[in-house]
Write a protein that holds these residues in place. Structure first.
Motif, mmCIF file in Angstrom:
data_model
loop_
_atom_site.group_PDB
_atom_site.id
_atom_site.type_symbol
_atom_site.label_atom_id
_atom_site.label_comp_id
_atom_site.label_asym_id
_atom_site.label_seq_id
_atom_site.Cartn_x
_atom_site.Cartn_y
_atom_site.Cartn_z
ATOM 1 N N HIS A 33 0.859 -1.182 0.000
ATOM 2 C CA HIS A 33 0.000 0.000 0.000
ATOM 3 C C HIS A 33 0.891 1.226 0.000
ATOM 4 C CE1 HIS A 33 -3.552 -2.388 0.877
ATOM 5 N NE2 HIS A 33 -2.744 -3.110 1.621
ATOM 6 N N THR A 34 0.565 2.194 -0.840
ATOM 7 C CA THR A 34 1.355 3.418 -0.946
ATOM 8 C C THR A 34 0.494 4.617 -0.605
ATOM 9 O OG1 THR A 34 2.688 2.393 -2.673
ATOM 10 C CG2 THR A 34 2.822 4.779 -2.486
ATOM 11 N N SER A 35 1.056 5.519 0.195
ATOM 12 C CA SER A 35 0.357 6.736 0.604
ATOM 13 C C SER A 35 1.309 7.914 0.535
ATOM 14 C CB SER A 35 -0.143 6.622 2.042
ATOM 15 O OG SER A 35 -1.049 5.580 2.188
ATOM 16 N N LEU A 36 0.754 9.091 0.367
ATOM 17 C CA LEU A 36 1.517 10.330 0.421
ATOM 18 C C LEU A 36 1.150 11.010 1.731
ATOM 19 C CD1 LEU A 36 3.534 11.904 -1.267
ATOM 20 C CD2 LEU A 36 1.620 13.196 -2.206
ATOM 21 N N VAL A 37 2.165 11.326 2.538
ATOM 22 C CA VAL A 37 1.956 11.923 3.849
ATOM 23 C C VAL A 37 2.567 13.318 3.850
ATOM 24 C CG1 VAL A 37 2.518 11.711 6.303
ATOM 25 C CG2 VAL A 37 1.973 9.670 4.973
ATOM 26 N N ALA A 38 1.846 14.284 4.401
ATOM 27 C CA ALA A 38 2.295 15.679 4.421
ATOM 28 C C ALA A 38 3.189 15.939 5.629
ATOM 29 C CB ALA A 38 1.092 16.611 4.420
ATOM 30 N N ALA A 39 4.343 15.272 5.659
ATOM 31 C CA ALA A 39 5.337 15.456 6.717
ATOM 32 C C ALA A 39 6.674 14.960 6.182
ATOM 33 C CB ALA A 39 4.934 14.695 7.972
ATOM 34 N N SER A 40 7.755 15.338 6.835
ATOM 35 C CA SER A 40 9.088 14.918 6.385
ATOM 36 C C SER A 40 9.296 13.425 6.641
ATOM 37 C CB SER A 40 10.164 15.709 7.127
ATOM 38 O OG SER A 40 10.249 15.263 8.469
ATOM 39 N N PRO A 41 10.193 12.791 5.880
ATOM 40 C CA PRO A 41 10.476 11.368 6.110
ATOM 41 C C PRO A 41 10.931 11.067 7.539
ATOM 42 C CG PRO A 41 11.370 12.026 3.993
ATOM 43 C CD PRO A 41 10.901 13.281 4.676
ATOM 44 N N ASP A 42 11.753 11.947 8.132
ATOM 45 C CA ASP A 42 12.217 11.706 9.503
ATOM 46 C C ASP A 42 11.058 11.742 10.493
ATOM 47 O OD1 ASP A 42 14.893 11.327 8.848
ATOM 48 O OD2 ASP A 42 15.360 13.455 9.031
ATOM 49 N N ALA A 43 10.151 12.706 10.325
ATOM 50 C CA ALA A 43 9.004 12.805 11.228
ATOM 51 C C ALA A 43 8.083 11.594 11.066
ATOM 52 C CB ALA A 43 8.236 14.097 10.975
ATOM 53 N N VAL A 44 7.878 11.149 9.832
ATOM 54 C CA VAL A 44 7.022 9.984 9.584
ATOM 55 C C VAL A 44 7.671 8.735 10.168
ATOM 56 C CG1 VAL A 44 5.980 8.514 7.810
ATOM 57 C CG2 VAL A 44 5.951 11.006 7.541
ATOM 58 N N TRP A 45 8.974 8.595 9.984
ATOM 59 C CA TRP A 45 9.692 7.430 10.508
ATOM 60 C C TRP A 45 9.558 7.343 12.026
ATOM 61 C CZ3 TRP A 45 14.149 6.762 13.554
ATOM 62 C CH2 TRP A 45 14.684 5.475 13.538
ATOM 63 N N ARG A 46 9.749 8.471 12.716
ATOM 64 C CA ARG A 46 9.617 8.483 14.175
ATOM 65 C C ARG A 46 8.177 8.174 14.585
ATOM 66 N NH1 ARG A 46 13.377 12.311 13.365
ATOM 67 N NH2 ARG A 46 11.875 14.000 13.230
ATOM 68 N N ALA A 47 7.209 8.733 13.854
ATOM 69 C CA ALA A 47 5.802 8.479 14.179
ATOM 70 C C ALA A 47 5.437 7.011 13.956
ATOM 71 C CB ALA A 47 4.900 9.395 13.355
ATOM 72 N N LEU A 48 5.987 6.389 12.924
ATOM 73 C CA LEU A 48 5.756 4.956 12.714
ATOM 74 C C LEU A 48 6.286 4.161 13.896
ATOM 75 C CD1 LEU A 48 6.607 4.465 8.942
ATOM 76 C CD2 LEU A 48 4.404 3.969 10.023
ATOM 77 N N GLY A 49 7.476 4.531 14.365
ATOM 78 C CA GLY A 49 8.058 3.852 15.527
ATOM 79 C C GLY A 49 7.167 3.979 16.739
ATOM 80 N N GLU A 50 6.575 5.152 16.937
ATOM 81 C CA GLU A 50 5.663 5.371 18.057
ATOM 82 C C GLU A 50 4.384 4.556 17.882
ATOM 83 O OE1 GLU A 50 4.300 6.822 21.627
ATOM 84 O OE2 GLU A 50 6.298 7.078 20.793
ATOM 85 N N THR A 51 3.873 4.510 16.665
ATOM 86 C CA THR A 51 2.643 3.770 16.373
ATOM 87 C C THR A 51 2.807 2.288 16.688
ATOM 88 O OG1 THR A 51 1.991 5.345 14.658
ATOM 89 C CG2 THR A 51 1.010 3.150 14.528
ATOM 90 N N PHE A 52 3.976 1.739 16.389
ATOM 91 C CA PHE A 52 4.201 0.298 16.558
ATOM 92 C C PHE A 52 4.964 -0.041 17.822
ATOM 93 C CE2 PHE A 52 3.365 0.667 12.047
ATOM 94 C CZ PHE A 52 2.442 -0.342 11.891
ATOM 95 N N ASP A 53 5.078 0.907 18.735
ATOM 96 C CA ASP A 53 5.845 0.685 19.947
ATOM 97 C C ASP A 53 5.206 -0.375 20.848
ATOM 98 O OD1 ASP A 53 7.913 1.116 21.762
ATOM 99 O OD2 ASP A 53 6.821 2.701 22.798
#
Length: 142
Positions: free
Chosen positions: A15-35
């Motif tokens: 699945h591919t999505s476009l997110v209105a945030a920087s790659p670093d911010a998205v990467w950190r948020a993914l880590g938080e989501t799956f913590d």
């Protein structure tokens, strides 16, 4: 499971999505989501890739998130799923999760949540360049 075993699992979907945030911010948020939901980090390349694995009695699975800059404060997020469903109960579980499109809905929701968290600053970086508060990136592992 280690990084070399990811591609041993059968491919499910991407699945591919476009997110209105920087790659670093998205990467950190993914880590938080799956913590918390029972995944462990298989590979972790800050701002670029996060592979998470998990298992239970009906399946062994991996989610690989690949991030690519798509303009100013925009990130293309590709979420690839792979999983094995052993035995008759595994096949039934696959039918219930994959066959009903529940898995696709859940993955899109996870990516959307990570994007929202990144926009709300939960993936924010302080002026010093380090992750703030509870927004630390996931630990790197083999």
């Amino acid at each position: 499971m280690d990084a070399t075993e990811i591609f041993d699992l059968p491919y499910i979907d991407t699945h591919t999505s476009l997110v209105a945030a920087s790659p670093d911010a998205v990467w950190r948020a993914l880590g938080e989501t799956f913590d918390h939901p029972g995944f462990h980090v298989v590979t972790s390349v800050p701002g670029r890739e996060l592979a998470l694995a998990g298992s239970h009695r009906f399946s062994t699975y991996v989610l690989v998130f690949r991030l690519e800059e798509a303009g100013a404060d925009r990130t293309r997020v590709e979420a690839e799923s792979r999983a094995a469903f052993p035995g008759a109960t595994g096949r039934l579980y696959r039918l219930l999760v994959i066959g009903t499109r529940g898995h696709a809905w859940a993955v899109r929701r996870m990516v959307r949540k990570a994007g929202e968290d990144a926009l709300e600053g939960r993936g924010a970086v302080s002026e010093s360049g380090s992750a703030t508060g509870r927004d630390k990136p996931p630990p790197a592992s083999g």
